[in-house]
Design a protein around this motif. Structure first.
Motif, PDB file in Angstrom:
ATOM      1  N   GLY B 131       0.820  -1.215   0.000  1.00 16.18           N
ATOM      2  CA  GLY B 131       0.000   0.000   0.000  1.00 16.18           C
ATOM      3  C   GLY B 131       0.852   1.262   0.000  1.00 16.18           C
ATOM      4  O   GLY B 131       0.581   2.206  -0.748  1.00 16.18           O
ATOM      5  N   MET B 153      -1.635  -2.304  -8.629  1.00 18.96           N
ATOM      6  CA  MET B 153      -3.066  -2.421  -8.330  1.00 18.96           C
ATOM      7  C   MET B 153      -3.742  -3.506  -9.161  1.00 18.96           C
ATOM      8  O   MET B 153      -4.655  -4.163  -8.691  1.00 18.96           O
ATOM      9  CB  MET B 153      -3.755  -1.068  -8.549  1.00 18.96           C
ATOM     10  CG  MET B 153      -3.633  -0.160  -7.349  1.00 18.96           C
ATOM     11  SD  MET B 153      -4.289  -0.934  -5.851  1.00 18.96           S
ATOM     12  CE  MET B 153      -2.848  -0.974  -4.820  1.00 18.96           C
ATOM     13  N   ILE B 156      -3.041  -6.623  -7.389  1.00 15.43           N
ATOM     14  CA  ILE B 156      -3.902  -6.728  -6.209  1.00 15.43           C
ATOM     15  C   ILE B 156      -5.319  -7.103  -6.616  1.00 15.43           C
ATOM     16  O   ILE B 156      -5.990  -7.906  -5.960  1.00 15.43           O
ATOM     17  CB  ILE B 156      -3.887  -5.378  -5.442  1.00 15.43           C
ATOM     18  CG1 ILE B 156      -2.517  -5.126  -4.809  1.00 15.43           C
ATOM     19  CG2 ILE B 156      -4.961  -5.335  -4.389  1.00 15.43           C
ATOM     20  CD1 ILE B 156      -2.168  -6.060  -3.669  1.00 15.43           C
ATOM     21  N   ASP B 157      -5.783  -6.540  -7.729  1.00 16.00           N
ATOM     22  CA  ASP B 157      -7.110  -6.880  -8.237  1.00 16.00           C
ATOM     23  C   ASP B 157      -7.207  -8.370  -8.513  1.00 16.00           C
ATOM     24  O   ASP B 157      -8.231  -9.003  -8.250  1.00 16.00           O
ATOM     25  CB  ASP B 157      -7.401  -6.097  -9.525  1.00 16.00           C
ATOM     26  CG  ASP B 157      -7.734  -4.650  -9.228  1.00 16.00           C
ATOM     27  OD1 ASP B 157      -7.954  -4.334  -8.046  1.00 16.00           O
ATOM     28  OD2 ASP B 157      -7.766  -3.834 -10.176  1.00 16.00           O
ATOM     29  N   PRO B 192      -4.601  -7.971   0.035  1.00 16.47           N
ATOM     30  CA  PRO B 192      -5.151  -6.934  -0.861  1.00 16.47           C
ATOM     31  C   PRO B 192      -6.059  -5.951  -0.150  1.00 16.47           C
ATOM     32  O   PRO B 192      -6.117  -4.781  -0.519  1.00 16.47           O
ATOM     33  CB  PRO B 192      -5.927  -7.743  -1.905  1.00 16.47           C
ATOM     34  CG  PRO B 192      -6.090  -9.097  -1.340  1.00 16.47           C
ATOM     35  CD  PRO B 192      -4.979  -9.321  -0.376  1.00 16.47           C
ATOM     36  N   ARG B 196      -5.136  -2.043  -0.528  1.00 13.88           N
ATOM     37  CA  ARG B 196      -6.072  -1.114  -1.174  1.00 13.88           C
ATOM     38  C   ARG B 196      -6.506  -0.009  -0.235  1.00 13.88           C
ATOM     39  O   ARG B 196      -6.616   1.155  -0.614  1.00 13.88           O
ATOM     40  CB  ARG B 196      -7.307  -1.872  -1.661  1.00 13.88           C
ATOM     41  CG  ARG B 196      -7.099  -2.663  -2.906  1.00 13.88           C
ATOM     42  CD  ARG B 196      -8.429  -3.030  -3.503  1.00 13.88           C
ATOM     43  NE  ARG B 196      -8.992  -1.903  -4.219  1.00 13.88           N
ATOM     44  CZ  ARG B 196      -8.903  -1.764  -5.526  1.00 13.88           C
ATOM     45  NH1 ARG B 196      -8.295  -2.662  -6.255  1.00 13.88           N
ATOM     46  NH2 ARG B 196      -9.416  -0.721  -6.111  1.00 13.88           N
ATOM     47  N   ARG B 199      -3.634   2.452   0.309  1.00 14.68           N
ATOM     48  CA  ARG B 199      -3.397   3.225  -0.914  1.00 14.68           C
ATOM     49  C   ARG B 199      -4.506   4.261  -1.102  1.00 14.68           C
ATOM     50  O   ARG B 199      -4.246   5.421  -1.409  1.00 14.68           O
ATOM     51  CB  ARG B 199      -3.342   2.309  -2.129  1.00 14.68           C
ATOM     52  CG  ARG B 199      -3.317   3.061  -3.450  1.00 14.68           C
ATOM     53  CD  ARG B 199      -3.411   2.096  -4.619  1.00 14.68           C
ATOM     54  NE  ARG B 199      -3.528   2.788  -5.863  1.00 14.68           N
ATOM     55  CZ  ARG B 199      -4.687   3.125  -6.429  1.00 14.68           C
ATOM     56  NH1 ARG B 199      -5.820   2.838  -5.813  1.00 14.68           N
ATOM     57  NH2 ARG B 199      -4.720   3.755  -7.578  1.00 14.68           N
ATOM     58  N   GLY B 200      -5.741   3.809  -0.902  1.00 15.55           N
ATOM     59  CA  GLY B 200      -6.872   4.725  -1.084  1.00 15.55           C
ATOM     60  C   GLY B 200      -6.772   5.922  -0.150  1.00 15.55           C
ATOM     61  O   GLY B 200      -6.930   7.071  -0.562  1.00 15.55           O
TER      62      GLY B 200
END
Lengths: 419, 319
Positions: B131, B153, B156-157, B192, B196, B199-200
């Motif tokens: 992240g 990303m 991660i998806d 993940p 996420r 990161r968000g």
């Protein structure tokens, strides 16, 4: 030589689309060729409505956004070409004060830590003790008590927070401070304090300011020279008194006419120009003169094809309009129908609505031309409007506007119904 | 402006703030802790967790009987449906092999806590690193950084697209059946989520004015990430970590239930106990109820604390 010189600065943001590979499908021409000079120890005011690129221009000077083209020369060094690390060190000489005092302070750092950050980055002061001494003297300069050191941004009032923001800029002893809407988030009473503080500091420390604002009164008070921006470029630039005394660009005229006069007699009689339409999208700016789509004096041929450059009309009054002299002398007639004429063809109710809409922003939100970008009425309220023959509604409206009285709006509605 | 007026102003400001002279300033963390202390939800959650942790630590020493010794083997006949319920000697009764259920519950708490904490730590640490890299690249890395971020990303998806249980089962299939497998499997599934989330939060903070201000001060990028963006992006991650402990315990129980957990019968675990109880549910329902209730209460404790922390860290969310 001027301390800060911008030459043909362009900032274009690519518009990207695509899932895996981004394609550039166009650009937002946020700043599109701005050249200006800021003299040492002076204040340059930059005005314009929201979205005209004034903030982006301010940020581009500090290279907080990438400069697409052009040069920003500070004291002989072209910032646009400096590599990253050198630019970082150069930032010491250029500082910024932000619009939102709370948002620009890290909520999890106390004041001492916030004000130390810049000194640590530039290796000023041997240890925290030395830095603290310096911070205390700066806090004193901006009028904050030294017990503020261990407190956090949310514990201060808006004006105090902006003082902290100013202190943060001062700590690095910069030459130029860019103030991006330094007071627009503050109460009016506090605005004056902060502006006076900026004034005092300029006198004391010989600072040079580039002030970005939409409040014309603020800019007038603080600036030596004022540049008016429209859709990414300067349309007029003049010493502040000259600009307010005699605006020469049609856009500046409209902007100035939105400022209310404290005297109700004068306020009711003075000339107001309300622009029609919205600010065009900076992603797809109009051809020729950027302003020709809204200009009340736009001419058929030249305005739509040829982009006017800033020309000096004497005494440092520079205007980007092909017909500035003709408009000033009254040779050029209005080419766009005024709002009054436009609404006479509609129903009485429409007139009433436009009238109310036009009145409220003109009085309550005068300095901020941006809060009402969709003001639909073009109104050139000149005495001649009342003389328009056979135009009963126009006459009625004009007469009503001339009548100074608390019941003006009531009689206005009655007259509209009859008209 | 004269100097006199300025000194006046300073004087006035000093007077105005004199009342709070002694206050040292309250950081947002300290304020959040203060709110947490007054929250009933947090207190209930903390008490449950504390009790659980105490049981997990001292449980094996308190257990009246050995959890693995089949002391009452002769009294239980699973084939005939004859079980022994709660009685003076065995508070929770006996399991299908004649072992003391109460002792097994006490000893099993340690395994359950261990799985929860280790699995969450695996997810938290790995997710945190990914992240930070991704968030820092996206906010301050320019165009190259954004490309790096989108590659990470997409990866991660891909991890998110796999059903968590299936991922855990396949990890267990590769690594064999053990408690470590369960911990890694449950932890990997969390990666993940943390990546996420961080990161968000960093993307949001990266656009804030104070980050621009730090840039314009000339603060180095690494320091901007570590001292400006990161401290402001932590709250959702802390909340998620607490909530994650509950999920990890439930997931670990689920994996044990599926037979992927610790095969050693000498070390009881609530998930395994639940799985074993299933076969005899019609004869001895209580055998399954004890571990199930244990899991539920523990997970509830962590969830309550997590929710309370969410409210304490972001009071605006409170409806």
């Amino acid at each position: 030589m001027s301390l800060l010189e911008l030459d043909g600065v362009k900032v274009h943001f690519p518009i990207k689309k695509g899932i895996f590979v981004d394609r550039t499908v166009g650009h937002v021409y946020a700043v599109d060729g701005v050249s200006l000079k800021v003299e040492a120890g002076e204040t340059y005011g930059l005005v314009g409505e929201s979205g005209c690129g004034k903030t982006t221009l301010g940020r581009s000077v500090l290279r907080l956004v990438d400069i697409t083209e052009g040069s920003v020369v500070l004291d002989g060094t072209d910032l646009a070409k400096l590599p990253g690390e050198e630019m970082r060190r150069f930032r010491r000489r250029l500082q910024m004060v932000f619009q939102d005092p709370l948002g620009s302070l890290n909520p999890r750092q106390n004041i001492e830590s916030i004000l130390s950050e810049g000194m640590i980055a530039h290796g000023i002061g041997k240890d925290q003790e030395e830095r603290r001494e310096k911070i205390k003297s700066i806090l004193d300069k901006v009028g904050l008590p030294s017990n503020a050191l261990s407190r956090y941004p949310h514990e201060f009032s808006g004006g105090q927070r902006q003082r902290i923001g100013i202190a943060r800029a001062l700590v690095l002893e910069p030459d130029v401070i860019i103030c991006d809407e330094p007071v627009s988030a503050l109460d009016v009473s506090v605005q004056a304090q902060v502006i006076n503080l900026l004034d005092e500091l300029q006198e004391e420390l010989g600072l040079t300011y580039l002030v970005i604002a939409h409040d014309l009164a603020v800019v007038r008070h603080i600036s030596d020279t004022i540049g008016v921006m429209y859709l990414g470029s300067l349309v007029e630039e003049a010493p502040s008194d000259a600009l307010y005394a005699e605006p020469k660009h049609p856009y500046t005229k409209a902007l100035m006419s939105a400022v209310p006069v404290p005297d109700p007699e004068v306020e009711d009689r003075r000339e107001r120009i309300l622009l029609t339409g919205d600010l065009p999208s900076p992603a797809n700016p109009p051809s020729g003169c950027r302003f020709h789509t809204r200009c009340p004096w736009a001419q058929a041929e030249r305005c739509a094809t040829e982009r006017p450059q800033l020309r000096d009309l004497g005494d440092g009054h520079r205007v980007a309009c092909h017909f500035a002299e003709e408009i000033a002398s009254g040779e050029l007639a209005l080419t766009r129908p005024t709002g009054i004429e436009a609404v006479t063809e509609g129903e009485g109710a429409v007139v009433e609505q436009t009238e109310d809409e036009a009145k409220v922003p003109a009085v309550l939100l005068p300095a901020d031309s941006t809060t009402k970008p969709d003001a639909t009425a073009v109104k050139e309220k000149v005495p001649s409007a009342a003389e328009a023959p056979g135009d009963r509604t126009a006459g009625a409206v004009a007469k009503d506007l001339d009548a100074a009285g608390p019941d003006a709006s009531d009689s206005d509605k009655e007259q509209d119904k009859t008209g | 402006m004269s100097v006199a007026t300025k000194t006046d102003k300073i004087q006035r400001l000093a007077e105005l703030t004199a009342g709070s002279e002694t206050s040292t300033g309250a950081s947002l963390w300290r304020e959040a802790l203060g709110r947490l202390k007054t929250s009933k939800m947090a207190i209930i959650g903390a008490v449950i967790i504390a009790a659980f942790v105490v049981v997990a630590i001292v449980g094996p020493f308190l257990a009246p009987h050995s959890p693995s010794a089949q002391i009452w083997r002769g009294e239980v006949f699973p084939n005939k449906g004859e079980f022994v319920g709660a009685r003076g000697e065995n508070w929770f009764g006996l399991d299908h092999l004649g072992r003391d259920l109460f002792s097994r519950m006490l000893v099993g708490a340690r395994q359950t806590l261990l799985v929860g904490i280790v699995a969450t730590l695996i997810g938290l640490v790995a997710g945190f690193v990914i992240g930070i890299v991704s968030g820092a690249a996206a906010t301050l890395g320019g165009e190259t950084g954004q490309r790096v971020d989108s590659v990470i990303m997409r990866f991660i998806d891909m991890m998110l697209a796999l059903p968590s249980l299936l991922l855990a089962v396949s990890i267990a299939a590769v690594m064999g059946q053990s408690l470590t497998t369960v911990m890694i499997a449950v932890g990997v599934v969390q990666v993940p989520v943390f990546a996420r989330l961080l990161r968000g939060a960093m993307l949001v903070q990266g656009g804030a004015d104070y980050v621009l201000a730090a840039q314009s001060l000339g603060v180095r990028k690494r320091r901007i990430v570590l001292s400006q963006i990161l401290p402001n992006s932590l709250s959702p991650v802390i909340v998620q970590a607490t909530l994650s402990l509950a999920t990890a315990i439930i997931e670990a129980a689920a994996l044990s239930y599926l037979g992927l957990g610790n095969p050693d019968p000498a070390i009881p675990e609530w998930g395994v106990m639940l799985a074993q109880a299933q076969r005899f549910f019609s004869y001895a329902p209580m055998m399954g109820v004890y571990p199930a209730v244990g899991i539920i209460i523990t997970a509830l404790g962590f969830t309550l604390l997590g929710e309370a922390m969410r409210e304490a860290l972001d009071p605006k969310l409170k409806g």
